[in-house]
Write an enzyme that holds these catalytic residues in place. Sequence first.
Site, mmCIF file in Angstrom:
data_model
loop_
_atom_site.group_PDB
_atom_site.id
_atom_site.type_symbol
_atom_site.label_atom_id
_atom_site.label_comp_id
_atom_site.label_asym_id
_atom_site.label_seq_id
_atom_site.Cartn_x
_atom_site.Cartn_y
_atom_site.Cartn_z
ATOM 1 N N ASP A 199 0.751 -1.122 0.032
ATOM 2 C CA ASP A 199 0.118 -0.106 -0.357
ATOM 3 C C ASP A 199 0.972 1.397 0.130
ATOM 4 O OD1 ASP A 199 -0.947 -0.747 3.511
ATOM 5 O OD2 ASP A 199 0.867 0.409 2.544
ATOM 6 N N HIS A 243 6.886 -7.394 -1.442
ATOM 7 C CA HIS A 243 6.058 -7.811 -2.144
ATOM 8 C C HIS A 243 5.627 -6.883 -3.534
ATOM 9 C CE1 HIS A 243 4.476 -10.730 0.818
ATOM 10 N NE2 HIS A 243 5.394 -11.220 0.531
ATOM 11 N N THR A 262 1.139 -9.407 11.329
ATOM 12 C CA THR A 262 1.114 -10.074 10.361
ATOM 13 C C THR A 262 0.468 -11.370 10.759
ATOM 14 O OG1 THR A 262 2.374 -11.192 8.468
ATOM 15 C CG2 THR A 262 3.393 -10.599 10.384
ATOM 16 N N ASN A 296 0.376 -7.633 17.782
ATOM 17 C CA ASN A 296 -0.720 -8.155 17.112
ATOM 18 C C ASN A 296 -1.769 -8.201 17.918
ATOM 19 O OD1 ASN A 296 -2.406 -9.769 15.439
ATOM 20 N ND2 ASN A 296 -0.638 -10.492 14.302
HETATM 21 C C1 BV8 Z 1 7.553 -17.962 -3.209
HETATM 22 C C2 BV8 Z 1 0.868 -9.147 -3.081
HETATM 23 C C3 BV8 Z 1 8.862 -19.415 -4.208
HETATM 24 C C4 BV8 Z 1 -0.388 -9.526 -3.564
HETATM 25 C C5 BV8 Z 1 1.469 -10.994 -1.525
HETATM 26 C C6 BV8 Z 1 3.313 -23.983 1.439
HETATM 27 C C7 BV8 Z 1 4.263 -23.722 2.162
HETATM 28 C C8 BV8 Z 1 5.183 -22.715 1.812
HETATM 29 C C9 BV8 Z 1 5.116 -21.720 0.919
HETATM 30 C C10 BV8 Z 1 3.792 -22.048 0.214
HETATM 31 C C11 BV8 Z 1 3.310 -23.139 0.168
HETATM 32 N N1 BV8 Z 1 2.369 -22.885 -0.814
HETATM 33 C C12 BV8 Z 1 2.233 -22.097 -1.543
HETATM 34 C C13 BV8 Z 1 3.479 -21.449 -0.965
HETATM 35 C C14 BV8 Z 1 4.007 -20.161 -1.687
HETATM 36 C C15 BV8 Z 1 3.178 -19.084 -1.169
HETATM 37 C C16 BV8 Z 1 2.482 -18.877 0.008
HETATM 38 O O1 BV8 Z 1 3.117 -18.769 1.026
HETATM 39 N N2 BV8 Z 1 1.227 -19.213 -0.094
HETATM 40 C C17 BV8 Z 1 0.555 -19.225 1.371
HETATM 41 C C18 BV8 Z 1 -0.682 -18.684 1.064
HETATM 42 C C19 BV8 Z 1 0.671 -20.505 2.051
HETATM 43 N N3 BV8 Z 1 4.187 -17.967 -1.132
HETATM 44 C C20 BV8 Z 1 4.485 -17.206 -2.221
HETATM 45 O O2 BV8 Z 1 4.023 -17.906 -3.518
HETATM 46 C C21 BV8 Z 1 5.658 -16.334 -2.407
HETATM 47 N N4 BV8 Z 1 6.626 -16.795 -3.478
HETATM 48 O O3 BV8 Z 1 7.464 -18.510 -2.070
HETATM 49 O O4 BV8 Z 1 8.298 -18.144 -4.117
HETATM 50 C C22 BV8 Z 1 7.891 -20.134 -4.496
HETATM 51 C C23 BV8 Z 1 7.376 -20.301 -5.843
HETATM 52 C C24 BV8 Z 1 6.333 -21.249 -6.082
HETATM 53 C C25 BV8 Z 1 5.965 -22.268 -5.099
HETATM 54 C C26 BV8 Z 1 6.563 -22.236 -3.881
HETATM 55 C C27 BV8 Z 1 7.604 -21.483 -3.558
HETATM 56 C C28 BV8 Z 1 5.095 -15.190 -2.839
HETATM 57 C C29 BV8 Z 1 4.328 -14.522 -1.771
HETATM 58 C C30 BV8 Z 1 3.688 -13.073 -1.836
HETATM 59 C C31 BV8 Z 1 2.384 -12.910 -2.166
HETATM 60 N N5 BV8 Z 1 1.977 -11.880 -2.357
HETATM 61 N N6 BV8 Z 1 0.969 -9.726 -1.651
HETATM 62 C C32 BV8 Z 1 -1.086 -8.272 -3.299
HETATM 63 O O5 BV8 Z 1 -1.097 -7.522 -2.019
HETATM 64 O O6 BV8 Z 1 -1.874 -7.714 -4.215
HETATM 65 S S1 BV8 Z 1 1.214 -11.590 -0.065
HETATM 66 C C33 BV8 Z 1 -0.290 -10.897 0.732
HETATM 67 O O7 BV8 Z 1 -0.373 -11.592 1.988
HETATM 68 C C34 BV8 Z 1 -0.050 -9.383 1.143
HETATM 69 O O8 BV8 Z 1 1.086 -8.685 0.789
HETATM 70 C C35 BV8 Z 1 -0.069 -9.438 2.537
HETATM 71 O O9 BV8 Z 1 0.616 -8.516 3.442
HETATM 72 C C36 BV8 Z 1 0.539 -10.775 2.834
HETATM 73 C C37 BV8 Z 1 0.563 -11.458 4.390
HETATM 74 O O10 BV8 Z 1 -0.618 -11.236 5.006
HETATM 75 P P1 BV8 Z 1 -0.630 -10.425 6.152
HETATM 76 O O11 BV8 Z 1 0.116 -9.115 6.010
HETATM 77 O O12 BV8 Z 1 -0.039 -11.258 7.375
HETATM 78 O O13 BV8 Z 1 -1.990 -9.974 6.521
HETATM 79 P P2 BV8 Z 1 -3.343 -10.809 7.136
HETATM 80 O O14 BV8 Z 1 -4.545 -10.406 6.786
HETATM 81 O O15 BV8 Z 1 -2.981 -12.374 6.801
HETATM 82 O O16 BV8 Z 1 -3.006 -10.718 8.681
HETATM 83 C C38 BV8 Z 1 -3.253 -9.440 9.378
HETATM 84 C C39 BV8 Z 1 -2.778 -9.592 10.503
HETATM 85 O O17 BV8 Z 1 -2.690 -8.378 11.301
HETATM 86 C C40 BV8 Z 1 -3.474 -10.699 11.726
HETATM 87 O O18 BV8 Z 1 -2.609 -11.334 12.312
HETATM 88 C C41 BV8 Z 1 -4.357 -9.685 12.561
HETATM 89 O O19 BV8 Z 1 -4.605 -10.368 13.535
HETATM 90 C C42 BV8 Z 1 -3.354 -8.461 12.737
HETATM 91 N N7 BV8 Z 1 -4.146 -7.253 12.715
HETATM 92 C C43 BV8 Z 1 -5.243 -6.603 12.250
HETATM 93 N N8 BV8 Z 1 -5.328 -5.452 12.587
HETATM 94 C C44 BV8 Z 1 -4.391 -5.123 13.559
HETATM 95 C C45 BV8 Z 1 -3.518 -6.153 13.622
HETATM 96 N N9 BV8 Z 1 -2.223 -6.128 14.259
HETATM 97 C C46 BV8 Z 1 -2.023 -5.013 15.051
HETATM 98 N N10 BV8 Z 1 -2.851 -3.934 15.007
HETATM 99 C C47 BV8 Z 1 -3.912 -3.905 14.214
HETATM 100 N N11 BV8 Z 1 -4.680 -2.916 14.310
#
Ligand code: BV8
Length: 241
Positions: free
Chosen positions: A106, A121, A190, A215
Amino acid sequence: MDQAEAIHSVKNRLAQARSVAVLTGAGISADSGVPTFRGTDGLWRNFRAEDLATPEAFARDPRLVWEWYNWRREVIATKHPTPGHLALAEMETRHERFLLITQNVDGLHRAAGSRKLLELHGNIWMVRCTACGAVEENRDVPMVLLPSCRSCRGLLRPHIVWFGETLDEKRLDQCMGALASCEVLLIVGTSGAVYPAASFAPIAKAAGAFVAELNLDPTPQSQLVDVAIRGRAGQLIPQLL
Ligand code: BV8
Ligand code: ZN
């Protein structure tokens, strides 16, 4: 350890630390009003980020993916950094070595004045040509669809790392360097669901860093960190200065 003691312990560690690293996620921008990914307000028209933020989805239906990004650009364009973003911009001036690694696209850390910043990212205000690779900033809200490259007419895409796409090697090496040398790592807002960012806390811990999680809720990393502080990032981070 209660909240006040936890904050005090992290503050003490920061006061003595020469090298600090911070990892932020969507939670720090939630206080700006930017929907998180996995929270109740995080879903968009019943789609999940994992379904839309992929090269396959873009190849299949670039217009749908661009409509999603246009919606997010529209939402983010009206948002401002929180006291949490601003406190991190201030924090970077207090340590010899400092790196803020964000998963967020963002641009709010940049807007808050952070300079020692790594956007793991990418950034939603940057676009890349799928044909010639040209990268440029574009702040049109909305983008006129489908956007084409000024120099070669190729289809433009968001310059963002999608699921299934590998991260830039240089960026990853820079993260690993910071994680290996930091005395304190803060993990802010996160869910620890996305790799490789989700492996950063264990890597820093194994390298001897003091790791603190800020968090609203517990996460899979909560039992691994030294201190887990529950609360809103916008309120907690300024208390650490
Ligand atoms: C890669 C761009 C090599 C998009 C994003 C199994 C095991 C390991 C890896 C994988 C797997 N299966 C697939 C994978 C790979 C995959 C992955 O990890 N998938 C996940 C879903 C399992 N990863 C990838 O593909 C990465 N590349 O690994 O390359 C590779 C290649 C192929 C195959 C394997 C490996 C690339 C990942 C990048 C993805 N792109 N963003 C866009 O944004 O348009 S990630 C996306 O999720 C966002 O960027 C976001 O930031 C990110 C993570 O989410 P969070 O930031 O944690 O946000 P979330 O909503 O989840 O949580 C919010 C938190 O805040 C919560 O805990 C909440 O309690 C807290 N909160 C809320 N309010 C507050 C607060 N805390 C404090 N104060 C508050 N007020
Ligand atoms: Zn081009």
